[in-house]
Write an enzyme that holds these catalytic residues in place. Structure first.
Site, PDB file in Angstrom:
ATOM      1  N   TYR A 156     -10.419   2.601  10.450  1.00 17.64           N
ATOM      2  CA  TYR A 156      -9.747   1.547   9.676  1.00 17.64           C
ATOM      3  C   TYR A 156     -10.739   0.438   9.300  1.00 17.64           C
ATOM      4  CZ  TYR A 156      -5.993  -1.779   8.507  1.00 17.64           C
ATOM      5  OH  TYR A 156      -5.150  -2.668   7.859  1.00 17.64           O
ATOM      6  N   LYS A 160     -11.825  -0.620   5.527  1.00 19.48           N
ATOM      7  CA  LYS A 160     -11.556  -1.950   4.966  1.00 19.48           C
ATOM      8  C   LYS A 160     -12.862  -2.697   4.651  1.00 19.48           C
ATOM      9  CE  LYS A 160      -7.017  -1.746   4.998  1.00 19.48           C
ATOM     10  NZ  LYS A 160      -6.243  -1.740   3.740  1.00 19.48           N
TER      11      LYS A 160
HETATM   12  P1  NDP Z   1       3.227  -0.239   5.781  1.00 19.14           P
HETATM   13  O1  NDP Z   1       2.854   0.941   6.595  1.00 19.14           O
HETATM   14  O2  NDP Z   1       4.487  -0.979   6.116  1.00 19.14           O
HETATM   15  O3  NDP Z   1       3.283   0.147   4.226  1.00 19.14           O
HETATM   16  C1  NDP Z   1       2.284   0.896   3.616  1.00 19.14           C
HETATM   17  C2  NDP Z   1       2.927   1.782   2.574  1.00 19.14           C
HETATM   18  O4  NDP Z   1       1.881   2.580   1.956  1.00 19.14           O
HETATM   19  C3  NDP Z   1       3.917   2.765   3.190  1.00 19.14           C
HETATM   20  O5  NDP Z   1       5.115   2.813   2.454  1.00 19.14           O
HETATM   21  C4  NDP Z   1       3.142   4.079   3.137  1.00 19.14           C
HETATM   22  O6  NDP Z   1       3.967   5.233   3.084  1.00 19.14           O
HETATM   23  C5  NDP Z   1       2.348   3.908   1.859  1.00 19.14           C
HETATM   24  N1  NDP Z   1       1.281   4.895   1.772  1.00 19.14           N
HETATM   25  C6  NDP Z   1       0.607   5.476   2.798  1.00 19.14           C
HETATM   26  N2  NDP Z   1      -0.260   6.393   2.343  1.00 19.14           N
HETATM   27  C7  NDP Z   1      -0.111   6.424   0.985  1.00 19.14           C
HETATM   28  C8  NDP Z   1      -0.711   7.188  -0.053  1.00 19.14           C
HETATM   29  N3  NDP Z   1      -1.623   8.121   0.219  1.00 19.14           N
HETATM   30  N4  NDP Z   1      -0.325   6.973  -1.325  1.00 19.14           N
HETATM   31  C9  NDP Z   1       0.620   6.046  -1.609  1.00 19.14           C
HETATM   32  N5  NDP Z   1       1.233   5.287  -0.667  1.00 19.14           N
HETATM   33  C10 NDP Z   1       0.871   5.482   0.615  1.00 19.14           C
HETATM   34  O7  NDP Z   1       1.969  -1.216   5.856  1.00 19.14           O
HETATM   35  P2  NDP Z   1       1.792  -2.790   5.591  1.00 19.14           P
HETATM   36  O8  NDP Z   1       2.757  -3.265   4.574  1.00 19.14           O
HETATM   37  O9  NDP Z   1       1.700  -3.463   6.895  1.00 19.14           O
HETATM   38  O10 NDP Z   1       0.305  -2.775   4.982  1.00 19.14           O
HETATM   39  C11 NDP Z   1       0.016  -2.821   3.604  1.00 19.14           C
HETATM   40  C12 NDP Z   1      -1.481  -2.996   3.434  1.00 19.14           C
HETATM   41  O11 NDP Z   1      -1.909  -4.172   4.113  1.00 19.14           O
HETATM   42  C13 NDP Z   1      -2.303  -1.846   4.025  1.00 19.14           C
HETATM   43  O12 NDP Z   1      -3.409  -1.581   3.196  1.00 19.14           O
HETATM   44  C14 NDP Z   1      -2.773  -2.410   5.353  1.00 19.14           C
HETATM   45  O13 NDP Z   1      -3.957  -1.806   5.800  1.00 19.14           O
HETATM   46  C15 NDP Z   1      -2.977  -3.864   4.987  1.00 19.14           C
HETATM   47  N6  NDP Z   1      -2.971  -4.758   6.135  1.00 19.14           N
HETATM   48  C16 NDP Z   1      -1.850  -4.895   6.922  1.00 19.14           C
HETATM   49  C17 NDP Z   1      -1.878  -5.743   8.004  1.00 19.14           C
HETATM   50  C18 NDP Z   1      -0.703  -5.948   8.902  1.00 19.14           C
HETATM   51  O14 NDP Z   1      -0.868  -6.655   9.898  1.00 19.14           O
HETATM   52  N7  NDP Z   1       0.463  -5.372   8.618  1.00 19.14           N
HETATM   53  C19 NDP Z   1      -3.092  -6.489   8.357  1.00 19.14           C
HETATM   54  C20 NDP Z   1      -4.190  -6.274   7.474  1.00 19.14           C
HETATM   55  C21 NDP Z   1      -4.119  -5.437   6.402  1.00 19.14           C
HETATM   56  P3  NDP Z   1       4.365   5.982   4.474  1.00 19.14           P
HETATM   57  O15 NDP Z   1       5.470   5.186   5.036  1.00 19.14           O
HETATM   58  O16 NDP Z   1       4.810   7.330   4.095  1.00 19.14           O
HETATM   59  O17 NDP Z   1       3.116   5.993   5.318  1.00 19.14           O
END
Ligand code: NDP
Length: 248
Positions: A156, A160
């Site tokens: 990860y 990032k």
């Molecule tokens: P979630 O897991 O709640 O949402 C991410 C979404 O992306 C899910 O609906 C997931 O689907 C979808 N997804 C996964 N793989 C793919 C793909 N190959 N193509 C299209 N969509 C896909 O995560 P967050 O909302 O927490 O995170 C969103 C972003 O923020 C991410 O990039 C994360 O790394 C970043 N982030 C989050 C933090 C946190 O504390 N929450 C901190 C720092 C960064 P599915 O459910 O099927 O996996």
């Protein structure tokens, strides 16, 4: 007061839930037309219904950002329906945590593929229409882990960190065409992604956050709105931390 994103067309990856859905909600409330894409069909359908409840134009596409042909299809469908793409939010992301000793090659590949290659695929697919119209905003959702590293998250952190380097490179390549590329590095945000962490690590994390509280998806969405709007026209290649002061 006029809306900040009136008639702007935005693509948000991973828009079915969490931060992506929140960004989509804030953007449509500011007048944008949104395309949300995700791999998760059920959440995607629910998200589309919720987001369009107040009459907003929201198109949902089930696509996997790791597949360049599906990403191109998403861009073509967006252009067919809305005629342009003003904003791309690269938000889709996954975790597959393990200490390096135990990290499987498949976990490394999966995380690098979605988080880094997915971001590359989407930038590549939108850059031509954006360059042609001499206007565009790309916002990549990175993470403070990409800046500081974290035990158990080598894949990860590398993905990032890669997103941050990609942001700066794309910013340099696209600046002359008036396309801004920036990143947001969230800290600990309360979503499904962080729900699965053990209570003990959450408590330890909280002690490291000067504001004394976890972030909410809206905290990230508001920063994305700033970076997608005219308020940030002279900002490119920047990484904005949204972390309650965790990393300074
Ligand atoms: P979630 O897991 O709640 O949402 C991410 C979404 O992306 C899910 O609906 C997931 O689907 C979808 N997804 C996964 N793989 C793919 C793909 N190959 N193509 C299209 N969509 C896909 O995560 P967050 O909302 O927490 O995170 C969103 C972003 O923020 C991410 O990039 C994360 O790394 C970043 N982030 C989050 C933090 C946190 O504390 N929450 C901190 C720092 C960064 P599915 O459910 O099927 O996996």
């Amino acid at each position: 007061m006029s809306k900040m994103l009136e008639d702007r067309v935005v693509i948000i990856t991973g828009g079915a839930r969490g931060i992506g859905k929140e960004v989509a909600g804030l953007f449509v409330s500011e007048g944008a037309k949104a395309v949300i894409c995700d791999v998760n069909p059920q959440d995607l359908e629910n998200s589309q219904k919720d987001l369009s409840a107040n009459g907003a134009e929201v198109m949902a596409l089930q696509i996997d950002v790791t597949k360049a042909d599906q990403v191109e299809d998403m861009v073509n469908k967006t252009l067919d329906k809305f005629g342009k793409i003003d904003i791309l939010i690269n938000n889709a992301g996954i975790t597959r945590d393990a200490l390096l000793m135990r990290m499987k090659e498949s976990d490394w590949d999966a995380v690098l593929n979605v988080n880094l290659k997915g971001t590359f695929n989407c930038i590549k697919a939108v850059m031509r229409p954006m360059m042609k119209q001499r206007k565009g905003k790309i916002v990549n959702i990175a993470s403070i882990i990409g800046l500081m590293g974290n035990a158990g998250q080598a894949n990860y952190a590398a993905s990032k960190g890669g997103v941050i380097a990609l942001t700066k490179t794309a910013a340099k390549e696209l600046a002359s065409r008036n396309v801004n590329v920036n990143a947001i590095a969230p800290g600990f945000i309360q979503t499904e992604m962080t729900k699965k962490l053990p209570e003990a690590s959450k408590e330890a994390m909280l002690k490291l956050i000067p504001t004394g509280k976890f972030g909410q998806p809206l905290d990230v969405a508001k920063t994305a709105l700033f970076l997608a709007s005219e308020l940030s026209d002279y900002i490119t290649g920047e990484v904005i931390k949204v972390d309650g002061g965790m990393v300074m």
